[in-house]
Scaffold this motif. Structure first.
Motif, PDB file in Angstrom:
ATOM      1  N   PRO A 240       0.840  -1.206   0.000  1.00  0.00           N
ATOM      2  CA  PRO A 240       0.000   0.000   0.000  1.00  0.00           C
ATOM      3  C   PRO A 240       0.873   1.254   0.000  1.00  0.00           C
ATOM      4  N   ALA A 241       0.425   2.281  -0.733  1.00  0.00           N
ATOM      5  CA  ALA A 241       1.205   3.513  -0.818  1.00  0.00           C
ATOM      6  C   ALA A 241       0.321   4.662  -1.270  1.00  0.00           C
ATOM      7  N   TRP A 242       0.795   5.877  -0.998  1.00  0.00           N
ATOM      8  CA  TRP A 242       0.184   7.084  -1.553  1.00  0.00           C
ATOM      9  C   TRP A 242       1.114   7.628  -2.626  1.00  0.00           C
ATOM     10  N   TRP A 243       0.553   7.940  -3.779  1.00  0.00           N
ATOM     11  CA  TRP A 243       1.301   8.575  -4.865  1.00  0.00           C
ATOM     12  C   TRP A 243       0.864  10.029  -4.933  1.00  0.00           C
ATOM     13  N   ILE A 244       1.798  10.953  -4.793  1.00  0.00           N
ATOM     14  CA  ILE A 244       1.477  12.385  -4.765  1.00  0.00           C
ATOM     15  C   ILE A 244       2.258  13.084  -5.877  1.00  0.00           C
ATOM     16  N   ALA A 245       1.539  13.725  -6.807  1.00  0.00           N
ATOM     17  CA  ALA A 245       2.175  14.324  -7.979  1.00  0.00           C
ATOM     18  C   ALA A 245       1.600  15.693  -8.267  1.00  0.00           C
ATOM     19  N   THR A 246       2.399  16.512  -8.948  1.00  0.00           N
ATOM     20  CA  THR A 246       1.892  17.744  -9.526  1.00  0.00           C
ATOM     21  C   THR A 246       2.300  17.793 -10.996  1.00  0.00           C
ATOM     22  N   GLY A 247       1.408  18.357 -11.829  1.00  0.00           N
ATOM     23  CA  GLY A 247       1.709  18.539 -13.239  1.00  0.00           C
ATOM     24  C   GLY A 247       2.085  17.256 -13.942  1.00  0.00           C
ATOM     25  N   THR A 248       3.137  17.335 -14.770  1.00  0.00           N
ATOM     26  CA  THR A 248       3.593  16.160 -15.512  1.00  0.00           C
ATOM     27  C   THR A 248       4.316  15.159 -14.622  1.00  0.00           C
ATOM     28  N   GLY A 249       4.454  15.493 -13.333  1.00  0.00           N
ATOM     29  CA  GLY A 249       5.012  14.549 -12.365  1.00  0.00           C
ATOM     30  C   GLY A 249       4.143  13.315 -12.168  1.00  0.00           C
ATOM     31  N   ILE A 250       2.982  13.299 -12.801  1.00  0.00           N
ATOM     32  CA  ILE A 250       2.131  12.102 -12.730  1.00  0.00           C
ATOM     33  C   ILE A 250       2.689  10.964 -13.578  1.00  0.00           C
ATOM     34  N   ALA A 251       3.647  11.250 -14.454  1.00  0.00           N
ATOM     35  CA  ALA A 251       4.138  10.254 -15.416  1.00  0.00           C
ATOM     36  C   ALA A 251       4.562   8.928 -14.785  1.00  0.00           C
ATOM     37  N   PRO A 252       5.448   8.908 -13.755  1.00  0.00           N
ATOM     38  CA  PRO A 252       5.849   7.605 -13.220  1.00  0.00           C
ATOM     39  C   PRO A 252       4.702   6.852 -12.564  1.00  0.00           C
ATOM     40  N   PHE A 253       3.740   7.587 -12.001  1.00  0.00           N
ATOM     41  CA  PHE A 253       2.607   6.921 -11.367  1.00  0.00           C
ATOM     42  C   PHE A 253       1.655   6.343 -12.410  1.00  0.00           C
ATOM     43  N   TYR A 254       1.530   7.022 -13.544  1.00  0.00           N
ATOM     44  CA  TYR A 254       0.717   6.461 -14.620  1.00  0.00           C
ATOM     45  C   TYR A 254       1.378   5.212 -15.181  1.00  0.00           C
ATOM     46  N   SER A 255       2.706   5.208 -15.234  1.00  0.00           N
ATOM     47  CA  SER A 255       3.434   4.006 -15.654  1.00  0.00           C
ATOM     48  C   SER A 255       3.168   2.864 -14.674  1.00  0.00           C
ATOM     49  N   MET A 256       3.195   3.162 -13.379  1.00  0.00           N
ATOM     50  CA  MET A 256       2.905   2.141 -12.367  1.00  0.00           C
ATOM     51  C   MET A 256       1.475   1.633 -12.514  1.00  0.00           C
ATOM     52  N   PHE A 257       0.545   2.569 -12.714  1.00  0.00           N
ATOM     53  CA  PHE A 257      -0.860   2.211 -12.892  1.00  0.00           C
ATOM     54  C   PHE A 257      -1.037   1.305 -14.106  1.00  0.00           C
ATOM     55  N   ARG A 258      -0.429   1.686 -15.236  1.00  0.00           N
ATOM     56  CA  ARG A 258      -0.560   0.915 -16.457  1.00  0.00           C
ATOM     57  C   ARG A 258       0.166  -0.429 -16.371  1.00  0.00           C
ATOM     58  N   SER A 259       1.078  -0.545 -15.410  1.00  0.00           N
ATOM     59  CA  SER A 259       1.802  -1.802 -15.222  1.00  0.00           C
ATOM     60  C   SER A 259       1.101  -2.722 -14.224  1.00  0.00           C
ATOM     61  N   GLY A 260      -0.049  -2.277 -13.712  1.00  0.00           N
ATOM     62  CA  GLY A 260      -0.862  -3.134 -12.861  1.00  0.00           C
ATOM     63  C   GLY A 260      -0.483  -3.172 -11.400  1.00  0.00           C
ATOM     64  N   VAL A 261       0.203  -2.125 -10.906  1.00  0.00           N
ATOM     65  CA  VAL A 261       0.581  -2.118  -9.487  1.00  0.00           C
ATOM     66  C   VAL A 261      -0.164  -1.013  -8.741  1.00  0.00           C
ATOM     67  N   ASP A 262      -1.430  -0.774  -9.118  1.00  0.00           N
ATOM     68  CA  ASP A 262      -2.222   0.286  -8.492  1.00  0.00           C
ATOM     69  C   ASP A 262      -3.103  -0.202  -7.350  1.00  0.00           C
ATOM     70  N   ALA A 263      -3.096  -1.502  -7.055  1.00  0.00           N
ATOM     71  CA  ALA A 263      -3.898  -2.003  -5.942  1.00  0.00           C
ATOM     72  C   ALA A 263      -3.384  -1.424  -4.622  1.00  0.00           C
ATOM     73  N   ASN A 264      -4.316  -1.006  -3.772  1.00  0.00           N
ATOM     74  CA  ASN A 264      -3.987  -0.432  -2.459  1.00  0.00           C
ATOM     75  C   ASN A 264      -3.142   0.841  -2.575  1.00  0.00           C
TER      76      ASN A 264
END
Length: 222
Positions: A107-131
């Motif tokens: 479990p984790a919190w992902w905190i981003a601003t602007g284009t800083g969402i990029a690595p989190f979208y990569s994580m999301f698209r890679s299937g590690v967004d649970a919890n």
């Protein structure tokens, strides 16, 4: 005794397959994936083999056929105006993926601003967004990149914060305002990605709220 210099990663030619302007001044370029990577890693990108490259987070899943890169045009910069003008068939220069800002199944919190969402979208698209909880802060409503997909998949765990415009289901203010209003925080890792000032402010706020320093991981965007 000679001091060895850190070796710069080698750059390889990659052929552009797509270039979309997904918001005013914000582009998503793509090229064929030629190697494996871990979501959260970065690459160095140059427009040619002569000028210094810059670092960008990968913004695609690690099983997708293409690697995508999200960036905003810096009018006074050299690289991003040229990158924004590339078309399919053009060549750019890209390093192998590297970096330690990596997703885990915890479990984790992902905190981003602007284009800083990029690595989190990569994580999301890679299937590690649970919890995971994703908090994205922007100045204008048209800067919530990938919001339809993220809202559908993450529901209440996708929080949008907008400082200059308002809309329903969007927190009216900056990410720091949203976090300051919370009374407590879970015992999880906090991943921060954005400009240096944002990272420092959020890190200090979390520590003041009782989050251990070792639970905070940061990736700074320049």
């Amino acid at each position: 005794m000679a001091v060895s210099k850190k070796k710069e990663p080698q750059l390889f030619p990659q052929i552009i397959t797509d270039n979309q302007e997904i918001s005013p001044g914000v582009h998503l370029i793509a090229f064929k994936r030629s190697t494996t990577f871990s979501p959260g890693q970065v690459v160095k990108i140059g427009i040619d083999s002569e000028h210094p490259p810059r670092i960008y987070s990968i913004c695609s899943g690690n099983q997708e056929e293409e690697v995508r890169i999200l960036f905003n045009i810096k009018e006074d910069g050299f690289l991003t105006p040229k990158l924004s003008a590339v078309i399919p068939g053009d060549t750019i220069w890209v390093s192998e993926p590297y970096g330690s800002f990596l997703a885990t199944g915890e479990p984790a919190w992902w905190i981003a601003t602007g284009t800083g969402i990029a690595p989190f979208y990569s994580m999301f698209r890679s299937g590690v967004d649970a919890n995971k909880k994703l908090i994205h802060g922007v100045a204008h409503l048209n800067q919530f990149y990938f919001e339809d997909e993220l809202e559908w998949a993450m529901g209440e765990n996708y929080v949008r914060c907008c400082s200059r415009e308002s809309s329903c289901n969007v927190f009216p203010g900056r990410v720091t305002d949203y976090l300051a209003n919370l009374e407590s925080f879970p015992d999880v890792k906090f991943y921060l990605c954005g400009k240096a000032l944002m990272v420092v402010e959020v890190r200090d706020l979390l520590i003041e709220k009782g989050v251990p320093y070792e639970n905070i991981l940061a990736e700074i965007y320049f």
